[in-house]
Write an enzyme that holds these catalytic residues in place. Structure first.
Site, PDB file in Angstrom:
ATOM      1  N   ASP A 133       6.860   5.441  -1.016  1.00 42.58           N
ATOM      2  CA  ASP A 133       5.671   4.693  -0.592  1.00 42.58           C
ATOM      3  C   ASP A 133       4.466   5.607  -0.792  1.00 42.58           C
ATOM      4  O   ASP A 133       4.384   6.679  -0.184  1.00 42.58           O
ATOM      5  CB  ASP A 133       5.843   4.344   0.896  1.00 42.58           C
ATOM      6  CG  ASP A 133       5.064   3.116   1.319  1.00 42.58           C
ATOM      7  OD1 ASP A 133       3.951   2.930   0.807  1.00 42.58           O
ATOM      8  OD2 ASP A 133       5.577   2.359   2.163  1.00 42.58           O
ATOM      9  N   GLU A 292       0.974  -3.178  -2.804  1.00 39.70           N
ATOM     10  CA  GLU A 292       0.734  -4.010  -1.614  1.00 39.70           C
ATOM     11  C   GLU A 292      -0.695  -4.497  -1.719  1.00 39.70           C
ATOM     12  O   GLU A 292      -1.631  -3.704  -1.632  1.00 39.70           O
ATOM     13  CB  GLU A 292       0.920  -3.204  -0.332  1.00 39.70           C
ATOM     14  CG  GLU A 292       0.827  -4.099   0.898  1.00 39.70           C
ATOM     15  CD  GLU A 292       0.274  -3.415   2.131  1.00 39.70           C
ATOM     16  OE1 GLU A 292       0.531  -3.893   3.233  1.00 39.70           O
ATOM     17  OE2 GLU A 292      -0.439  -2.398   2.006  1.00 39.70           O
ATOM     18  N   HIS A 365       8.010  -4.139   7.473  1.00 34.30           N
ATOM     19  CA  HIS A 365       7.722  -3.413   8.712  1.00 34.30           C
ATOM     20  C   HIS A 365       6.382  -3.801   9.337  1.00 34.30           C
ATOM     21  O   HIS A 365       6.050  -3.311  10.406  1.00 34.30           O
ATOM     22  CB  HIS A 365       7.737  -1.913   8.415  1.00 34.30           C
ATOM     23  CG  HIS A 365       6.630  -1.517   7.495  1.00 34.30           C
ATOM     24  ND1 HIS A 365       6.633  -1.804   6.133  1.00 34.30           N
ATOM     25  CD2 HIS A 365       5.450  -0.911   7.729  1.00 34.30           C
ATOM     26  CE1 HIS A 365       5.513  -1.381   5.599  1.00 34.30           C
ATOM     27  NE2 HIS A 365       4.776  -0.832   6.534  1.00 34.30           N
ATOM     28  N   ASP A 366       5.604  -4.649   8.660  1.00 30.27           N
ATOM     29  CA  ASP A 366       4.303  -5.082   9.190  1.00 30.27           C
ATOM     30  C   ASP A 366       4.334  -6.504   9.727  1.00 30.27           C
ATOM     31  O   ASP A 366       3.293  -7.047  10.097  1.00 30.27           O
ATOM     32  CB  ASP A 366       3.237  -5.026   8.086  1.00 30.27           C
ATOM     33  CG  ASP A 366       2.873  -3.614   7.709  1.00 30.27           C
ATOM     34  OD1 ASP A 366       3.024  -2.715   8.550  1.00 30.27           O
ATOM     35  OD2 ASP A 366       2.442  -3.415   6.559  1.00 30.27           O
TER      36      ASP A 366
HETATM   37  C1  NOJ Z   1      -0.004  -1.090   5.061  1.00 32.42           C
HETATM   38  C2  NOJ Z   1       1.256  -0.553   5.667  1.00 32.42           C
HETATM   39  O1  NOJ Z   1       2.332  -1.369   5.308  1.00 32.42           O
HETATM   40  C3  NOJ Z   1       1.024  -0.499   7.156  1.00 32.42           C
HETATM   41  O2  NOJ Z   1       2.197  -0.243   7.876  1.00 32.42           O
HETATM   42  C4  NOJ Z   1      -0.021   0.536   7.423  1.00 32.42           C
HETATM   43  O3  NOJ Z   1      -0.347   0.534   8.794  1.00 32.42           O
HETATM   44  C5  NOJ Z   1      -1.302   0.260   6.620  1.00 32.42           C
HETATM   45  N1  NOJ Z   1      -1.046  -0.149   5.262  1.00 32.42           N
HETATM   46  C6  NOJ Z   1      -2.148   1.493   6.563  1.00 32.42           C
HETATM   47  O4  NOJ Z   1      -1.581   2.443   5.701  1.00 32.42           O
END
Ligand code: NOJ
Length: 586
Positions: A133, A292, A365-366
């Site tokens: 990542d 992303e 995870h978000d």
């Molecule tokens: C996206 C990530 O998936 C998330 O978990 C993170 O808090 C933010 N970007 C900031 O890096």
């Protein structure tokens, strides 16, 4: 039935389901070497690991890299060929690793670089490649680059971050609200200036205009390419290019602020940087890059992916926004119906049908656990999970599973705001209170949407702390762990885990599920999500009843087909039981 085809996976018996692992490993290795017109990462299944919550081998309450290596066979049993590892670099962990202090070191809580090398090597043995990542929109405020940059206005890294003077009244340069709440600007006494942070104040944004910054980021990426990783997931990439002029926007909340993403996301010129990134890192290597890209619409995808694009795949979030709302303000959720969800999924398929490739996902995870988030009706979690699994593993694109999704978790049962760890959840709670919501209503929004729902420790067995750790875990284990865990589901022929394994095997065995065209069926149906996959005379039809009621459809849809996988036992053509999914094929 098609000549030579067998209903191999109809109503798999328990023993057959268990024995799929060697078959999947064989197929995965074959596929990695095969050309067949598709790259290895288009033919495989990806699995996201959140290392802090995966498995602790040290009795410290947080997960380790050695824990992931120890469980690679679990991933192999699901047909996984790409392991996306969320950040495990050295970090103060304000945002669980998305605040990187040093991109070339492993955080001691996860282990050592030797542990990482071992994970990469052991993965390769099983046909599983590690995907790192890259968090390149920002660093931690503890990163040596920022420590230097903040020290003065004249040091060599003075413009590696986004610095601006205060307004004449001393207030922040603009009224932008950071994604995690509050002003996106933080005052720095040493420089007498503000710095921009799209996320938490401990995550200062890098200045991509500076070629030295870009060069440093490409060097870091190539360090990991040379280690043999299989690719990269690139974090928050739509924010790297800032607008030419910084100005206030119309306030959209009681705090008088304007969302930073509305002001800065997806700026013209961003793709120039990313083409440079691609040339410096991706070209000439057998790896993939998935960006992303919150804020990129399906209609813009062709500039981002494919032959003329910058990435191989792009995570866009239009389907997650269906229940959550595009602004992602949890106390203002959207109202929606199944056809809303189907419409955006079909748009994403159409956008990647002839250009680029689709990374299919329902969880990461978000997000809260999708079994709760994506269904209208009450019903057994296991049934809901199986419905989602059928869609995910038979659709076109590379399926991205998130740890625990294969077990069908629901959301956690948080009772107080203090139960949450996540920096964004705290911010959403404060925002909701600021909007005039009661504490109970603000908490309810967090219970429904918090990212912590997905971050509870993975449930391996029914021993204390779910077999995740011998110590008190960093985040409370889900209340249902005694019954919902890997060991229990291994022994249950009707479990989500064995269903996901069976579908992974089906996908591996049926080329049309990997390489075939995708066509929506029953587009207006509010209960059934349906599509077909076709390739050179082979045809599979997925029918998934998302409702808690029986749903009927015209039997001509499955004429000449046999059931290949059925989530609730023997299926009946023309009717789906509540929360039933069936995959038919010729
Ligand atoms: C996206 C990530 O998936 C998330 O978990 C993170 O808090 C933010 N970007 C900031 O890096």
């Amino acid at each position: 039935m098609r000549k030579g085809a067998k209903p191999l996976f109809s109503f798999l018996r328990q023993s057959e389901k268990r024995d799929l692992a060697p078959f999947l490993t064989f197929l995965r290795k074959e596929r990695m070497m095969s050309t067949q017109g598709l790259a290895w990462w288009q033919q495989t299944i990806a699995y996201e690991v959140y290392p802090k919550s995966f498995l602790d081998t040290r009795g410290q309450g947080t997960g380790t890299l050695a824990g992931i290596t120890a469980k690679l066979d679990h991933l192999a049993s699901l047909g996984v060929g790409a392991l996306w590892l969320t950040p495990c670099y050295k970090s103060p962990m304000v945002d669980n690793g998305y605040d990187v202090q040093d991109y070339l070191q492993i955080d001691p809580s996860f282990g050592t670089m030797d542990d990482m090398d071992e994970l990469i090597a052991q993965g390769r043995e099983r046909g599983i490649r590690v995907v790192m990542d890259l968090v390149f929109n920002h660093t931690s405020d503890q990163c040596a680059w920022f420590v230097e940059s903040r020290a003065s206005r004249t040091n060599p890294k003075a413009d590696w971050y986004i610095w601006r003077d205060a307004k004449s009244d001393g207030s922040a340069p603009t009224n932008w609200r950071s994604i995690f709440g509050g002003s996106a600007w933080e005052w720095c006494e040493e420089r007498g200036q503000y710095y921009l942070h799209t996320f938490a104040k401990q995550q200062p944004d890098l200045n991509w205009e500076n070629p030295q910054v870009r060069e440093a980021l490409y060097d870091i990426s190539n360090y990991w390419v040379n280690k043999g990783v299989g690719g990269f997931r690139i974090d928050a990439i739509t924010y790297i290019k800032k607008p030419p002029v910084f100005e206030d926007g119309p306030a959209d909340g009681e705090d008088g602020l304007y969302p930073v993403h509305a002001a800065t996301a997806n700026q013209p010129g961003i793709l120039d940087y990313l083409h440079e990134f691609k040339r410096a890192v991706r070209d000439g290597h057998d790896i993939f890059m998935v960006g992303e890209a919150n804020g990129v619409a399906a209609s813009e995808l062709d500039q981002w992916v494919g032959a003329n694009g910058v990435f191989d795949m792009l995570f866009e979030f239009s389907h997650m926004h269906v229940p959550m709302g595009a602004e992602e303000i949890w106390c203002r959720p959207a109202t929606w119906t199944l056809t809303d969800l189907k419409r955006v999924l079909a748009q994403s398929q159409a956008a990647t049908a002839h250009n680029g490739w689709y990374p299919a996902f329902f969880e990461n995870h978000d997000q809260p656990r999708s079994t709760v988030n994506f269904f209208h009706d009450d019903g057994p979690l296991a049934s809901k999970a199986k419905v989602l699994g059928a869609v995910l593993l038979t659709t076109r694109g590379t399926p991205f599973l998130y740890q625990g999704e294969e077990l069908g978790y629901g959301n956690a049962s948080w009772k107080r705001i203090e139960d949450f760890n996540d920096v964004q959840t705290r911010a959403q709670y404060e925002f909701a209170l600021g909007e005039g919501l009661s504490e109970a209503a603000a908490l309810a929004a967090c219970v429904r949407f918090s990212r912590d729902n997905a971050r509870t420790p993975l449930q391996w067995d029914d021993s204390p702390h779910a077999g995740f750790s011998t110590a008190e875990p960093w985040l409370r284990v889900h209340d249902d762990y005694a019954t919902c865990n890997v060991a229990a589901q291994e022994a249950d022929p009707d479990s989500p885990l064995l269903w996901y394994r069976a579908l992974a095997a089906l996908r591996a065995a049926r080329p049309e599920l990997v390489a075939g065209d995708w066509q929506e069926l029953l587009a207006d149906d509010e209960r059934i999500l349906a599509f077909e996959r076709t390739l050179e005379g082979a045809r599979c039809v997925t029918l998934a009843n998302f409702s808690g009621e029986e749903a009927t459809y015209d039997t001509s849809l499955v004429a000449g087909l046999v059931p290949l996988a059925a989530s609730l036992g023997e299926p009946q053509a023309g009717t789906l039981r509540p929360l039933e999914a069936v995959v038919w094929g010729n």
